[in-house]
Design an enzyme around this catalytic site. Sequence first.
Site, PDB file in Angstrom:
ATOM      1  N   HIS A   1       0.836  -1.208   0.000  1.00  0.00           N
ATOM      2  CA  HIS A   1       0.000   0.000   0.000  1.00  0.00           C
ATOM      3  C   HIS A   1       0.869   1.256   0.000  1.00  0.00           C
ATOM      4  O   HIS A   1       0.602   2.214  -0.720  1.00  0.00           O
ATOM      5  CB  HIS A   1      -0.871   0.058   1.271  1.00  0.00           C
ATOM      6  CG  HIS A   1      -1.929  -0.996   1.381  1.00  0.00           C
ATOM      7  ND1 HIS A   1      -2.074  -1.782   2.492  1.00  0.00           N
ATOM      8  CD2 HIS A   1      -2.899  -1.375   0.524  1.00  0.00           C
ATOM      9  CE1 HIS A   1      -3.106  -2.598   2.317  1.00  0.00           C
ATOM     10  NE2 HIS A   1      -3.621  -2.382   1.122  1.00  0.00           N
TER      11      HIS A   1
ATOM     12  N   LYS B   1     -16.322  -6.587   5.057  1.00  0.00           N
ATOM     13  CA  LYS B   1     -15.362  -7.500   5.692  1.00  0.00           C
ATOM     14  C   LYS B   1     -15.398  -7.228   7.190  1.00  0.00           C
ATOM     15  O   LYS B   1     -15.669  -6.112   7.611  1.00  0.00           O
ATOM     16  CB  LYS B   1     -13.930  -7.208   5.213  1.00  0.00           C
ATOM     17  CG  LYS B   1     -13.671  -7.542   3.771  1.00  0.00           C
ATOM     18  CD  LYS B   1     -12.241  -7.143   3.412  1.00  0.00           C
ATOM     19  CE  LYS B   1     -12.016  -7.206   1.912  1.00  0.00           C
ATOM     20  NZ  LYS B   1     -10.757  -6.571   1.521  1.00  0.00           N
TER      21      LYS B   1
ATOM     22  N   ARG C   1      -1.882  -5.895  -8.109  1.00  0.00           N
ATOM     23  CA  ARG C   1      -0.669  -6.699  -7.864  1.00  0.00           C
ATOM     24  C   ARG C   1      -0.502  -7.798  -8.888  1.00  0.00           C
ATOM     25  O   ARG C   1       0.584  -8.093  -9.335  1.00  0.00           O
ATOM     26  CB  ARG C   1      -0.738  -7.354  -6.466  1.00  0.00           C
ATOM     27  CG  ARG C   1      -0.643  -6.381  -5.329  1.00  0.00           C
ATOM     28  CD  ARG C   1      -1.084  -7.013  -4.047  1.00  0.00           C
ATOM     29  NE  ARG C   1      -2.473  -7.444  -4.135  1.00  0.00           N
ATOM     30  CZ  ARG C   1      -3.190  -7.894  -3.130  1.00  0.00           C
ATOM     31  NH1 ARG C   1      -2.645  -8.012  -1.946  1.00  0.00           N
ATOM     32  NH2 ARG C   1      -4.444  -8.244  -3.298  1.00  0.00           N
TER      33      ARG C   1
ATOM     34  N   SER D   1      -2.770  -7.796   3.060  1.00  0.00           N
ATOM     35  CA  SER D   1      -3.117  -7.636   4.483  1.00  0.00           C
ATOM     36  C   SER D   1      -3.598  -8.967   5.049  1.00  0.00           C
ATOM     37  O   SER D   1      -3.282  -9.330   6.184  1.00  0.00           O
ATOM     38  CB  SER D   1      -4.222  -6.594   4.650  1.00  0.00           C
ATOM     39  OG  SER D   1      -3.801  -5.345   4.190  1.00  0.00           O
TER      40      SER D   1
END
Length: 161
Positions: free
Chosen positions: A17, A41, A92, A130
């Site tokens: 990030h 989430k 990514r 994460s």
Amino acid sequence: MRKAIYPGSFDPITNGHLDVVQRAATLFDEVIVAVARDNNKSSLFSIEERVDLLRETLDTLGLTNVRVTAFEGLLVHYARQENAAALVRGLRAVSDFEFEFQMALMNRKLDPGLETMFLMPREELTYISSRIVKEIARLGGDVEMFVPRNVAIALKGKLGK
Ligand code: PNS
């Protein structure tokens, strides 16, 4: 004044990030790192903790055109309120693409004036997420190479290993 919003859960912020924030800061006059309350989430860190960890981390980098905030509700509404020209998201790998593509097109449908821009972090950071960092920390592994130091300490505090 070109303003961008970099939205996310940031639960917690990782070196990936951070790389994206730094890239965005060179492209826009102002970047708002926006931590979502509504992200479907359940989070390890509270919204306040996530914002604090981001602020602490970004303070050490001295990026004068970046600020951190929390937002709730629809991202496009928040972006309009801030008069932002673009959303920034990190990409990514191909596995990110499907979700990101769907979200970008949905956001553009909701607000045709808002573009999404994808930035790729340095290759050596592309495997960091994460979710995996939390799993490693939970199982007692060392996460210092994947997250800023304050985050590694916070993870240890939360997960107690
Ligand atoms: O880091 P994440 O969890 O991939 O970020 C997802 C996030 C927070 C950007 C997304 O869930 C979001 O935009 N939430 C705000 C509510 C919203 O606008 N939902 C519709 C998205 S098309």
